[in-house]
Design a protein around this motif. Structure first.
Motif, mmCIF file in Angstrom:
data_model
loop_
_atom_site.group_PDB
_atom_site.id
_atom_site.type_symbol
_atom_site.label_atom_id
_atom_site.label_comp_id
_atom_site.label_asym_id
_atom_site.label_seq_id
_atom_site.Cartn_x
_atom_site.Cartn_y
_atom_site.Cartn_z
ATOM 1 N N ILE A 124 83.999 19.756 -53.074
ATOM 2 C CA ILE A 124 83.258 19.789 -51.528
ATOM 3 C C ILE A 124 81.718 20.016 -52.257
ATOM 4 O O ILE A 124 80.572 19.639 -51.769
ATOM 5 N N GLY A 125 81.662 21.038 -53.254
ATOM 6 C CA GLY A 125 80.083 21.044 -53.677
ATOM 7 C C GLY A 125 79.408 19.969 -54.202
ATOM 8 O O GLY A 125 78.241 19.614 -54.061
ATOM 9 N N HIS A 126 80.257 18.898 -54.992
ATOM 10 C CA HIS A 126 79.758 17.617 -55.379
ATOM 11 C C HIS A 126 79.482 16.879 -54.344
ATOM 12 O O HIS A 126 78.508 16.170 -54.159
ATOM 13 N N LEU A 127 80.255 16.867 -53.207
ATOM 14 C CA LEU A 127 79.820 16.046 -52.031
ATOM 15 C C LEU A 127 78.812 16.500 -51.348
ATOM 16 O O LEU A 127 78.007 15.831 -50.803
ATOM 17 N N THR A 128 78.474 17.890 -51.383
ATOM 18 C CA THR A 128 77.200 18.693 -50.639
ATOM 19 C C THR A 128 76.014 18.141 -51.664
ATOM 20 O O THR A 128 75.047 17.672 -50.916
ATOM 21 N N VAL A 129 76.161 18.017 -53.034
ATOM 22 C CA VAL A 129 75.061 17.583 -53.841
ATOM 23 C C VAL A 129 74.613 16.138 -53.340
ATOM 24 O O VAL A 129 73.493 16.012 -53.213
ATOM 25 N N LEU A 130 75.742 15.314 -53.404
ATOM 26 C CA LEU A 130 75.432 13.897 -53.072
ATOM 27 C C LEU A 130 74.994 13.769 -51.989
ATOM 28 O O LEU A 130 74.051 12.914 -51.676
ATOM 29 N N SER A 131 75.474 14.419 -50.713
ATOM 30 C CA SER A 131 74.960 14.214 -49.415
ATOM 31 C C SER A 131 73.431 14.696 -49.325
ATOM 32 O O SER A 131 72.689 14.166 -48.563
ATOM 33 N N ALA A 132 73.107 15.884 -50.196
ATOM 34 C CA ALA A 132 71.908 16.261 -49.796
ATOM 35 C C ALA A 132 70.705 15.356 -50.537
ATOM 36 O O ALA A 132 69.711 15.161 -49.916
ATOM 37 N N VAL A 133 71.102 14.668 -51.686
ATOM 38 C CA VAL A 133 70.318 13.754 -52.301
ATOM 39 C C VAL A 133 70.240 12.536 -51.421
ATOM 40 O O VAL A 133 69.068 11.994 -51.244
ATOM 41 N N VAL A 134 71.110 12.037 -50.610
ATOM 42 C CA VAL A 134 71.108 10.910 -49.990
ATOM 43 C C VAL A 134 70.597 11.103 -48.427
ATOM 44 O O VAL A 134 69.496 10.429 -48.238
ATOM 45 N N PHE A 135 70.847 12.332 -48.074
ATOM 46 C CA PHE A 135 69.809 12.531 -46.713
ATOM 47 C C PHE A 135 68.403 13.143 -47.265
ATOM 48 O O PHE A 135 67.584 12.462 -46.257
ATOM 49 N N SER A 136 68.078 13.417 -48.292
ATOM 50 C CA SER A 136 66.647 13.545 -48.780
ATOM 51 C C SER A 136 66.156 12.199 -48.801
ATOM 52 O O SER A 136 64.937 11.999 -48.480
ATOM 53 N N GLY A 137 66.634 11.391 -49.429
ATOM 54 C CA GLY A 137 66.096 9.942 -49.551
ATOM 55 C C GLY A 137 65.818 9.054 -48.387
ATOM 56 O O GLY A 137 64.882 8.509 -48.065
#
Length: 154
Positions: free
Chosen positions: A53-66
């Motif tokens: 879930i931590g990895h998914l959170t990092v990925l989603s934070a990067v995508v949401f930021s972009g």
């Protein structure tokens, strides 16, 4: 409840970063706060929910930021509150043949050390030799360096 806190930390962190980049550049408090919020949300995700879930959170934070950055730049809504200052003035070019060493004039503004001087009925930008020269003081041209008139009081 923890998931809501994680999402809110990441969203508010991204908003603070967008504000830093688009509205108030140079104020690093917003950027630091945004980074701390995003890192805190990601840390909480790893701590409470594990690595996957931590990895998914990092990925989603990067995508949401972009995505939010692209939308913010495309939407033009930031132009209403963004700093849009333009310098449209130009530096007055000095004609070398009109002003020579030894010409006398009078200060139009205070030279501290730069200011305006009236020489031969022309107002030009001038620099004093290092001292402050008050307005309406008579001056003499002692040099011209890189198209800047250098004067000293008489």
């Amino acid at each position: 409840m923890t998931a809501l806190i994680i999402v809110l930390l990441i969203v508010f962190g991204i908003v603070l970063l967008l504000l830093e980049f688009l509205v108030i550049p140079g104020i690093t408090v917003a950027a630091l706060g945004g980074v701390v919020m995003i890192v805190g949300g990601i840390y909480m995700s790893y701590h409470h929910y594990g690595n996957s879930i931590g990895h998914l959170t990092v990925l989603s934070a990067v995508v949401f930021s972009g995505i939010s950055l692209v939308l913010a730049l495309k939407s033009q809504t930031w132009n209403k509150i963004m700093l849009n200052t333009e310098v449209d003035s130009k530096v007055q070019k000095l004609d070398d043949e009109n002003i020579t060493i030894g010409d006398q004039g009078i200060c139009v503004s205070r030279l501290a050390p730069m200011g305006k001087v009236k020489l031969d009925n022309k107002i030009v930008e001038a620099r004093s030799t290092g001292t402050y020269v008050d307005e309406k003081t008579k001056v003499v041209v002692v040099g011209i360096v890189d198209k800047i008139v250098i004067v000293k009081p008489i």
